[in-house]
Design a protein around this motif. Structure first.
Motif, short mmCIF file in Angstrom:
data_model
loop_
_atom_site.label_atom_id
_atom_site.label_comp_id
_atom_site.label_asym_id
_atom_site.label_seq_id
_atom_site.Cartn_x
_atom_site.Cartn_y
_atom_site.Cartn_z
N GLU A 50 0.82 -1.21 0.00
CA GLU A 50 0.00 0.00 0.00
C GLU A 50 0.86 1.26 0.00
OE1 GLU A 50 -2.59 -0.25 3.30
OE2 GLU A 50 -3.85 -1.86 2.46
N PRO B 93 -15.03 6.32 -4.55
CA PRO B 93 -14.69 6.10 -3.13
C PRO B 93 -13.33 5.45 -2.94
CG PRO B 93 -16.97 5.48 -3.55
CD PRO B 93 -16.35 5.72 -4.89
N LYS B 94 -12.99 4.50 -3.80
CA LYS B 94 -11.70 3.82 -3.67
C LYS B 94 -10.54 4.77 -3.91
CE LYS B 94 -9.04 -0.06 -5.54
NZ LYS B 94 -9.03 -1.17 -6.53
N LYS C 284 -10.21 7.27 -1.00
CA LYS C 284 -9.60 6.61 0.16
C LYS C 284 -8.10 6.42 -0.05
CE LYS C 284 -10.28 2.76 3.33
NZ LYS C 284 -8.85 2.48 3.48
N LEU D 242 -6.28 9.56 0.57
CA LEU D 242 -6.20 9.92 2.00
C LEU D 242 -5.17 9.08 2.75
CD1 LEU D 242 -10.00 10.36 2.84
CD2 LEU D 242 -8.32 12.15 2.41
N ASP D 243 -4.74 7.99 2.16
CA ASP D 243 -3.79 7.12 2.85
C ASP D 243 -2.45 7.78 3.09
OD1 ASP D 243 -5.62 5.12 3.10
OD2 ASP D 243 -4.96 4.00 1.33
N PHE E 110 -13.11 9.21 6.80
CA PHE E 110 -13.63 9.01 5.45
C PHE E 110 -14.93 8.23 5.52
CE2 PHE E 110 -14.06 6.15 1.76
CZ PHE E 110 -14.28 7.09 0.78
N THR E 111 -15.96 8.71 4.79
CA THR E 111 -17.24 8.00 4.71
C THR E 111 -17.72 7.97 3.27
OG1 THR E 111 -18.57 10.00 5.06
CG2 THR E 111 -17.91 8.75 7.03
N SER E 112 -18.47 6.93 2.95
CA SER E 112 -19.06 6.83 1.61
C SER E 112 -20.36 6.06 1.73
CB SER E 112 -18.12 6.12 0.64
OG SER E 112 -18.74 5.96 -0.63
N GLU F 259 -20.02 1.58 -1.71
CA GLU F 259 -18.65 1.12 -1.91
C GLU F 259 -18.19 1.39 -3.33
OE1 GLU F 259 -18.19 -2.91 -0.86
OE2 GLU F 259 -18.64 -2.63 1.27
N SER G 57 -16.28 12.82 2.60
CA SER G 57 -17.39 11.92 2.28
C SER G 57 -17.65 11.92 0.78
CB SER G 57 -18.66 12.34 3.02
OG SER G 57 -19.03 13.66 2.67
#
Length: 490
Positions: A314, A350-351, A354, A357-358, A367-369, A372, A409
């Motif tokens: 990652e 969303p992926k 995210k 943000l990593d 983080f919210t969604s 998926e 979000s």
């Protein structure tokens, strides 16, 4: 607006024509109004004269009658020897007399004028007559297309005691005045038609003469170029205004030649300076998350962690993405500072958000969604740049904040994808809100102030919008909207 787009010559021509037409219409309107006023005054004064003469005649009859002068004997007094008919013929007007209750007592019949009254006066008219200070009431009526100006007044005895009501229906005949008005308007129309033709001819040649010099100046200005030798204007017999314009143009040509030399010298240097600033800013964007990612990896590295391989992968993917971004930037700026080439990829928003943000190791980023998978057409690298820029700005806004929090979000809004970045920072001052997306605007001590301007440019490239809501000491919400993948819309 269309008139403003016409040439000056055409506008002068049209203005002069409209001026003549406007004057003609205005004079005709004033004339008609004046004729009508004169007609009204004529009929009013004529009715007053006739009414006064008839009243004098009535007083004479009452003074010489042998009957007792009261309301009951009024009919007998004026029917005696046909006095009512004689007065009507002498004054050329029908005469009706009513008692004080409005009942008909006597009238002149068989006269040329048609009687327009009933056998009783309307009680409302009697009330208006009583309330009038002059004890006189005028009423305008129209019967079978004929206009009447009716007069109601009291017949009194020598002690001014009301005995009866005198009604005079006056026919308002305007045929003579209308004929004179029509003749006058026809003569005036012929004169103004001649004046209109003359105005058209004069305005054509006058507009052509006025705009001749301006046309020469306009042609020279259109031919003016920064990269060539420009000729000065020479005009003979020019007006003072045109001469001032020509002098200003010739002076501008001299200044333009001097400026062209200076501009050619500094243009290349300025271009490279601006390109260097933009390159530095663009490369700095991925370097910051890369540094944060490496620091986070260094702190969290544990050889004995059973998921170490997955975490390394990652972190590697994150670094590779940022390196790819830097490579794209470098390649683009090598071709005269162009933005990284756009790749219309079908992304799971969303992926990707995210993943972006990593690189941040702040534990207050949430983080919210709602789903998926939300698909959209976007460039992967540029979407990551949008998110990292907005989140980095939010992090910087939370400095010295006791309970910092950032919520990122992703949600669907009909046919759009909406990404929200919400923080509880200090907010954006009111005076900065209108300039927040301007290039080179920044409130920081370092940086070129191109971040939000570039984010806006990227989002709009993909037919999206970016907006924000900010309240002082409460925080800021940035919202990025762009279309979903069409095949994902039901």
């Amino acid at each position: 607006m269309r008139l403003l787009k016409l040439s000056l010559r055409t506008r002068i021509f049209i203005s002069m024509i409209l001026l003549v037409l406007g004057a003609s219409i205005l004079i005709a309107g004033v004339t008609v109004y004046q004729y009508k006023q004169e007609a009204e005054n004529y009929h009013r004064e004529r009715l007053e004269r006739k009414e006064q003469a008839i009243k004098e005649n009535l007083k004479f009859v009452l003074a010489n009658t042998t009957y007792l002068v009261d309301t009951e004997n009024i009919a007998l007094i004026f029917k005696e020897r046909n006095k009512i008919y004689e007065m009507a013929q002498v004054h050329e007007m029908p005469i009706n007399i009513y008692d004080l209750e409005g009942r008909l007592l006597v009238k002149s019949s068989g006269y040329a004028f048609r009687d327009t009254t009933d056998n009783r006066i309307d009680p409302q008219i009697i009330d208006k007559l009583n309330s009038s200070s002059r004890r006189r009431y005028l009423r305008k009526t129209e019967v079978n297309g004929r206009k009447y100006r009716s007069s109601y007044s009291y017949i009194t005895d020598h002690k001014f005691k009301p005995l009866a009501i005198l009604y005079l229906p006056y026919l308002q005949d305007d045929s003579v005045l209308n004929r004179d008005l029509n003749n006058f308007l026809m003569r005036m129309g012929e004169i103004y038609l001649f004046m209109l033709v003359l105005a058209i001819i004069m305005s054509y040649f006058l507009s052509k003469y006025i705009t001749k010099s301006l046309k020469i100046v306009s042609e020279k200005i259109n031919q003016t170029r920064l990269d060539k030798k420009n000729q000065k204007i020479e005009l003979n017999n020019a007006t003072e205004e045109i001469f001032a314009l020509v002098s200003a143009y010739n002076s501008m040509i001299d200044q333009l030649e001097e400026s062209a030399v200076k501009l050619a010298t500094g243009e290349r240097e300025q271009a490279w300076r601006e390109m260097a600033k933009q390159v530095a800013h663009e490369i700095k964007n991925p370097l910051t998350p890369m540094r944060l990612s490496v620091q986070s990896f260094e702190r969290r590295f544990d050889r004995n962690d059973p998921e170490i391989e997955q975490k390394v992968k990652e972190y590697s993917d994150t670094l590779i993405n940022q390196i790819d971004t830097m490579t794209s930037i470098a390649s683009a700026f090598s071709n005269f500072a162009k933005m990284p080439a756009q790749q219309n990829e079908t992304l799971n928003v969303p992926k990707i958000v995210k993943l972006a943000l990593d690189i941040f190791n702040e534990n207050y980023i949430v983080f919210t969604s709602e789903k998926e998978e939300i698909l959209a057409k976007f460039d992967r690298t540029q979407l990551i740049r949008v998110i990292t820029n907005l989140v980095k700005n939010a992090v910087q806004a939370l400095q010295n904040q006791d309970n910092p929090k950032i919520v990122v979000s992703v949600e669907e809004e009909e046919e759009n994808v909406c990404i929200s970045i919400c923080d509880n920072g200090s907010g954006i001052p009111e005076e900065n809100k209108e300039k927040i997306f301007e290039p080179k605007f920044t409130t920081k001590s370092s940086g070129m102030g191109l971040g939000l301007a570039m984010v806006k440019n990227i989002v709009e490239t993909y037919n999206g919008t970016i907006s924000f809501i900010s309240n002082p000491d409460k925080g800021t919400i940035f919202k990025v909207r762009f279309p979903k993948w069409k095949e994902n819309i039901r």
